[in-house]
Design a protein around this motif. Sequence first.
Motif, PDB file in Angstrom:
ATOM      1  N   GLU A 428       0.829  -1.215   0.000  1.00 26.59           N
ATOM      2  CA  GLU A 428       0.000   0.000   0.000  1.00 26.59           C
ATOM      3  C   GLU A 428       0.860   1.261   0.000  1.00 26.59           C
ATOM      4  O   GLU A 428       0.487   2.279  -0.586  1.00 26.59           O
ATOM      5  CB  GLU A 428      -0.928  -0.002   1.215  1.00 26.59           C
ATOM      6  CG  GLU A 428      -2.048  -1.036   1.115  1.00 26.59           C
ATOM      7  CD  GLU A 428      -2.905  -1.082   2.367  1.00 26.59           C
ATOM      8  OE1 GLU A 428      -2.809  -0.131   3.193  1.00 26.59           O
ATOM      9  OE2 GLU A 428      -3.663  -2.054   2.533  1.00 26.59           O
ATOM     10  N   THR A 429       2.023   1.185   0.636  1.00 27.00           N
ATOM     11  CA  THR A 429       2.903   2.367   0.673  1.00 27.00           C
ATOM     12  C   THR A 429       3.579   2.614  -0.676  1.00 27.00           C
ATOM     13  O   THR A 429       4.148   3.688  -0.894  1.00 27.00           O
ATOM     14  CB  THR A 429       4.000   2.209   1.752  1.00 27.00           C
ATOM     15  OG1 THR A 429       4.912   1.158   1.363  1.00 27.00           O
ATOM     16  CG2 THR A 429       3.388   1.859   3.107  1.00 27.00           C
ATOM     17  N   LEU A 430       3.559   1.603  -1.569  1.00 29.19           N
ATOM     18  CA  LEU A 430       4.184   1.752  -2.884  1.00 29.19           C
ATOM     19  C   LEU A 430       3.258   2.432  -3.891  1.00 29.19           C
ATOM     20  O   LEU A 430       3.700   2.883  -4.947  1.00 29.19           O
ATOM     21  CB  LEU A 430       4.603   0.378  -3.436  1.00 29.19           C
ATOM     22  CG  LEU A 430       5.532  -0.466  -2.559  1.00 29.19           C
ATOM     23  CD1 LEU A 430       5.883  -1.778  -3.265  1.00 29.19           C
ATOM     24  CD2 LEU A 430       6.801   0.309  -2.214  1.00 29.19           C
ATOM     25  N   MET A 431       1.952   2.489  -3.541  1.00 36.63           N
ATOM     26  CA  MET A 431       0.987   3.128  -4.434  1.00 36.63           C
ATOM     27  C   MET A 431       1.217   4.641  -4.447  1.00 36.63           C
ATOM     28  O   MET A 431       1.499   5.241  -3.401  1.00 36.63           O
ATOM     29  CB  MET A 431      -0.433   2.840  -3.958  1.00 36.63           C
ATOM     30  CG  MET A 431      -0.938   1.450  -4.268  1.00 36.63           C
ATOM     31  SD  MET A 431      -1.372   1.236  -6.010  1.00 36.63           S
ATOM     32  CE  MET A 431      -2.958   2.076  -6.072  1.00 36.63           C
ATOM     33  N   PRO A 432       1.113   5.270  -5.608  1.00 34.71           N
ATOM     34  CA  PRO A 432       1.253   6.730  -5.658  1.00 34.71           C
ATOM     35  C   PRO A 432       0.094   7.397  -4.922  1.00 34.71           C
ATOM     36  O   PRO A 432      -1.027   6.869  -4.938  1.00 34.71           O
ATOM     37  CB  PRO A 432       1.214   7.048  -7.158  1.00 34.71           C
ATOM     38  CG  PRO A 432       0.487   5.893  -7.768  1.00 34.71           C
ATOM     39  CD  PRO A 432       0.818   4.700  -6.930  1.00 34.71           C
ATOM     40  N   PRO A 433       0.331   8.542  -4.267  1.00 38.08           N
ATOM     41  CA  PRO A 433      -0.780   9.226  -3.587  1.00 38.08           C
ATOM     42  C   PRO A 433      -1.837   9.658  -4.605  1.00 38.08           C
ATOM     43  O   PRO A 433      -1.510  10.009  -5.739  1.00 38.08           O
ATOM     44  CB  PRO A 433      -0.110  10.438  -2.919  1.00 38.08           C
ATOM     45  CG  PRO A 433       1.243  10.547  -3.523  1.00 38.08           C
ATOM     46  CD  PRO A 433       1.604   9.227  -4.100  1.00 38.08           C
ATOM     47  N   GLN A 434      -3.092   9.640  -4.186  1.00 36.73           N
ATOM     48  CA  GLN A 434      -4.185   9.937  -5.118  1.00 36.73           C
ATOM     49  C   GLN A 434      -4.080  11.361  -5.682  1.00 36.73           C
ATOM     50  O   GLN A 434      -4.466  11.616  -6.815  1.00 36.73           O
ATOM     51  CB  GLN A 434      -5.531   9.745  -4.412  1.00 36.73           C
ATOM     52  CG  GLN A 434      -6.703   9.676  -5.393  1.00 36.73           C
ATOM     53  CD  GLN A 434      -7.893   8.962  -4.790  1.00 36.73           C
ATOM     54  OE1 GLN A 434      -7.781   8.313  -3.766  1.00 36.73           O
ATOM     55  NE2 GLN A 434      -9.035   9.074  -5.449  1.00 36.73           N
ATOM     56  N   ARG A 435      -3.526  12.263  -4.877  1.00 38.31           N
ATOM     57  CA  ARG A 435      -3.402  13.655  -5.350  1.00 38.31           C
ATOM     58  C   ARG A 435      -2.427  13.784  -6.529  1.00 38.31           C
ATOM     59  O   ARG A 435      -2.432  14.783  -7.241  1.00 38.31           O
ATOM     60  CB  ARG A 435      -2.972  14.561  -4.200  1.00 38.31           C
ATOM     61  CG  ARG A 435      -1.590  14.265  -3.647  1.00 38.31           C
ATOM     62  CD  ARG A 435      -1.198  15.231  -2.540  1.00 38.31           C
ATOM     63  NE  ARG A 435       0.137  14.925  -2.013  1.00 38.31           N
ATOM     64  CZ  ARG A 435       0.370  14.049  -1.052  1.00 38.31           C
ATOM     65  NH1 ARG A 435      -0.638  13.391  -0.508  1.00 38.31           N
ATOM     66  NH2 ARG A 435       1.610  13.825  -0.628  1.00 38.31           N
ATOM     67  N   SER A 436      -1.567  12.745  -6.717  1.00 38.61           N
ATOM     68  CA  SER A 436      -0.601  12.806  -7.828  1.00 38.61           C
ATOM     69  C   SER A 436      -1.211  12.358  -9.158  1.00 38.61           C
ATOM     70  O   SER A 436      -0.567  12.442 -10.194  1.00 38.61           O
ATOM     71  CB  SER A 436       0.626  11.939  -7.508  1.00 38.61           C
ATOM     72  OG  SER A 436       0.274  10.567  -7.476  1.00 38.61           O
ATOM     73  N   VAL A 437      -2.463  11.853  -9.104  1.00 37.14           N
ATOM     74  CA  VAL A 437      -3.138  11.411 -10.337  1.00 37.14           C
ATOM     75  C   VAL A 437      -3.770  12.637 -10.998  1.00 37.14           C
ATOM     76  O   VAL A 437      -4.705  13.237 -10.465  1.00 37.14           O
ATOM     77  CB  VAL A 437      -4.213  10.343 -10.033  1.00 37.14           C
ATOM     78  CG1 VAL A 437      -4.905   9.912 -11.319  1.00 37.14           C
ATOM     79  CG2 VAL A 437      -3.597   9.149  -9.326  1.00 37.14           C
ATOM     80  N   GLN A 445       3.747   6.323 -11.530  1.00 39.84           N
ATOM     81  CA  GLN A 445       4.318   4.976 -11.418  1.00 39.84           C
ATOM     82  C   GLN A 445       4.183   4.428  -9.998  1.00 39.84           C
ATOM     83  O   GLN A 445       4.217   5.183  -9.018  1.00 39.84           O
ATOM     84  CB  GLN A 445       5.810   5.002 -11.797  1.00 39.84           C
ATOM     85  CG  GLN A 445       6.063   5.358 -13.257  1.00 39.84           C
ATOM     86  CD  GLN A 445       5.519   4.307 -14.204  1.00 39.84           C
ATOM     87  OE1 GLN A 445       5.851   3.132 -14.101  1.00 39.84           O
ATOM     88  NE2 GLN A 445       4.663   4.726 -15.128  1.00 39.84           N
ATOM     89  N   ILE A 446       4.052   3.115  -9.906  1.00 39.07           N
ATOM     90  CA  ILE A 446       4.071   2.441  -8.602  1.00 39.07           C
ATOM     91  C   ILE A 446       5.539   2.231  -8.219  1.00 39.07           C
ATOM     92  O   ILE A 446       6.345   1.811  -9.042  1.00 39.07           O
ATOM     93  CB  ILE A 446       3.350   1.074  -8.695  1.00 39.07           C
ATOM     94  CG1 ILE A 446       1.889   1.275  -9.072  1.00 39.07           C
ATOM     95  CG2 ILE A 446       3.473   0.296  -7.397  1.00 39.07           C
ATOM     96  CD1 ILE A 446       1.184   0.012  -9.524  1.00 39.07           C
ATOM     97  N   ARG A 447       5.876   2.526  -6.974  1.00 38.79           N
ATOM     98  CA  ARG A 447       7.263   2.345  -6.549  1.00 38.79           C
ATOM     99  C   ARG A 447       7.646   0.867  -6.550  1.00 38.79           C
ATOM    100  O   ARG A 447       6.817  -0.009  -6.335  1.00 38.79           O
ATOM    101  CB  ARG A 447       7.462   2.909  -5.133  1.00 38.79           C
ATOM    102  CG  ARG A 447       7.484   4.416  -5.066  1.00 38.79           C
ATOM    103  CD  ARG A 447       8.130   4.937  -3.781  1.00 38.79           C
ATOM    104  NE  ARG A 447       7.536   4.404  -2.563  1.00 38.79           N
ATOM    105  CZ  ARG A 447       8.214   3.722  -1.641  1.00 38.79           C
ATOM    106  NH1 ARG A 447       9.501   3.442  -1.820  1.00 38.79           N
ATOM    107  NH2 ARG A 447       7.605   3.299  -0.547  1.00 38.79           N
ATOM    108  N   SER A 448       8.915   0.586  -6.788  1.00 43.78           N
ATOM    109  CA  SER A 448       9.401  -0.796  -6.816  1.00 43.78           C
ATOM    110  C   SER A 448       9.459  -1.378  -5.407  1.00 43.78           C
ATOM    111  O   SER A 448       9.659  -0.656  -4.418  1.00 43.78           O
ATOM    112  CB  SER A 448      10.802  -0.857  -7.434  1.00 43.78           C
ATOM    113  OG  SER A 448      10.757  -0.411  -8.765  1.00 43.78           O
ATOM    114  N   PHE A 449       9.317  -2.704  -5.329  1.00 45.01           N
ATOM    115  CA  PHE A 449       9.399  -3.418  -4.049  1.00 45.01           C
ATOM    116  C   PHE A 449      10.860  -3.472  -3.625  1.00 45.01           C
ATOM    117  O   PHE A 449      11.705  -3.986  -4.341  1.00 45.01           O
ATOM    118  CB  PHE A 449       8.845  -4.841  -4.218  1.00 45.01           C
ATOM    119  CG  PHE A 449       8.616  -5.557  -2.920  1.00 45.01           C
ATOM    120  CD1 PHE A 449       7.339  -5.698  -2.409  1.00 45.01           C
ATOM    121  CD2 PHE A 449       9.676  -6.111  -2.195  1.00 45.01           C
ATOM    122  CE1 PHE A 449       7.107  -6.373  -1.215  1.00 45.01           C
ATOM    123  CE2 PHE A 449       9.469  -6.771  -1.000  1.00 45.01           C
ATOM    124  CZ  PHE A 449       8.175  -6.899  -0.499  1.00 45.01           C
TER     125      PHE A 449
END
Length: 530
Positions: A428-437, A445-449
């Motif tokens: 969940e922490t790798l998801m981009p914040p909704q405000r960035s959409v 982009q989704i952050r890498s694991f």
Amino acid sequence: MDPFDSSESLEGPSKAVATTAEFSEPWSRFSAWLECVCVVTFDLELGQAIELVYPHDVKLTEKEKTSICYLSFPDSYSGCLGDTQFSFRLRQSVGRSSSWFGQEDVYNRDAPVTLQKEHAHLHGYVYFRQVKDATVKRGYFQKSLVVVSRLPFVNLFHSLLQVIAPEYFEKLEPCLETVCNEIDQWPAPVPGQTLNLPVMGVVMQIRIPSKVETAEGSPVKQQQTENLLPAPTVLPSVHELDLFKCFQSVLIHVQMLWELMLLGEPVVIMAPSPTVSSETVLALVSSIDPLHYFGDYRPYFTIHDSEFKEYTTRTQAPPNVILGVTNPFFIKTFQSWPHIIRLGELKMSGDLPKQVKIKKLAKLKTLDTKTGIYTAYKTFLHKDKTLIKRLLKGIQKKRPSEVQSAILRRHLLEQTQSFILPLEQYLETLMPPQRSVSPWKTPPQIRSFNQDEFMKTLEQAGPQLTLKGDFTGLYRRFFKSPNFDGWYRFRHREMSQKVECLHLEAICAAKKENPTSSEQLEGSADVDQR
């Protein structure tokens, strides 16, 4: 008549089948459940041979036919007299498509990942009969009725065979035609709904779990004619086996078995019969539910299998696969494998089942018949003694097997969920914040694991388990397994789809607020798709 020759037709299922176009309409309901039904017999000249296939027009390759033939009979060492039920799984030939006419995506969208229809493998469910028969040259009647499906519904299809196989062995072909026509009238498999499946005067009532389970399933609207049918036989589950029965002789090693499955380790199950072999393999695979087992597994495997050379080569490390075998020949073949579970007939020690012991691999001798778990594996977590005592006490109190299974299944489920929860929270922490959409930019982009970053989160959000042990070591080993790779790919795809949906919603919202900018937004959307 050659059952594979589609130019001829018999009365019954194949009568109305003339062209591919006609085939798709009358058989779409049947194909939602089954690929085909096969009859395998023993021919004195050919050995095992397919006698019949329904529908006649089903396109099995020669390789698949050969595999089904060998996998449908118990190994000669098993000495199975009477009726025997077991299951197998085989790799679909390259280039052959499913006969489930475009409905897979709809079903798989709503089904849990562990119950989804497979694209690359077929499941076979076998009802084998071997009885003395003086009218046969060999002195025995030997025949198998096999249901082939892409659905991992072991409980449903074995229950179906218990209804149709005894009748088929008495009345033969006309009975099979009737059964296939009845299955072609079944409602489609819909996760989350209660379904009534009539066959040969019996109605099996089932419920396929949905991805998002609710407390109560939504009953299917019954047709009025169904009021004339007998009261349904309710199957508690389409897929769950009696876990306690399968693990009776290895209860004290459940923690080790769970870890081996979690890590996708290569395991061989050597069993006294294909029934024990297939049930044990399927029970092991289900022990890490709701996590999907992404390695390969073969509930029943023979030396005639097309993957035999691939799985027994000594020039490379054993593959991530669980193999269930009954032929003693495999003891020598698999001596280089890291984990071998040798099971025998269940023996009692007083009123408790005798537990198999951990043994060193070096002690596995050619044709050694001693039961045991031959491995050098050391568990990362300590075994749950409270669970084992509870189950052993349940045996002494003669607690019903289904209750024992429910206790064991709940324990394994909670253990897997607790192990996966920190991984889900980190995702969940790798998801981009909704405000960035933004509708004016490409989707973020989704952050890498990052494994090291995840390991730091365990200090605050580690597994909520009473078990003690080396969780850090277990996670690091899990990262190298096919189960982590498969889980991460699956979840990353879901996350990417969520970001895309949010982006489209942002574009739609911007269009409503400022209709004059719609052309610019459409151009932006085209860029995103490219």
